[in-house]
Design a protein around this motif. Structure first.
Motif: not given
Length: 81
Positions: A13-30
Motif C-alpha cells: 500500500d505504498t505508492y510513489l507519485l511523480t510528474d516525470r514518468g519512468e525517470t527516477f534519477e531525481h528520487i533519493p537512492g535510499e
C-alpha cells in the motif's frame, strides 16, 4: 499536471507519485532502495481540486514541485490491523 503512479513491490500500500514518468534519477537512492522495484500502476491528470485517497491534489502538486515526487504510505491504523 500529468501524474504517474508507481507501486512499491517491497512495501504494501505504498505508492510513489511523480510528474516525470519512468525517470527516477531525481528520487533519493535510499528511498528507492526502501521501496524496492517500482511497478507502474496508472497515470492521470492531477489538478489542485482533485480529491485523492489519502490527501488532496494541491498537497501532491506542492510536494512534486518542491521534491520531484510524493510518497503515499499506509496510515498507522491500517498498518496495525
Amino acid at each position: 499536471m500529468q501524474c504517474f503512479v508507481y507501486r512499491s513491490t517491497r512495501r504494501d500500500d505504498t505508492y510513489l507519485l511523480t510528474d516525470r514518468g519512468e525517470t527516477f534519477e531525481h528520487i533519493p537512492g535510499e528511498l528507492l532502495q526502501h521501496l524496492g522495484r517500482l511497478e507502474f500502476a496508472f497515470e492521470f491528470a492531477l489538478t489542485p481540486e482533485r480529491s485523492l485517497a489519502r490527501t488532496d491534489g494541491r498537497t501532491v502538486i506542492d510536494h512534486i514541485e518542491r521534491n520531484g515526487y510524493y510518497l503515499q504510505m499506509p496510515d498507522r491504523d491500517y498498518e496495525s490491523t
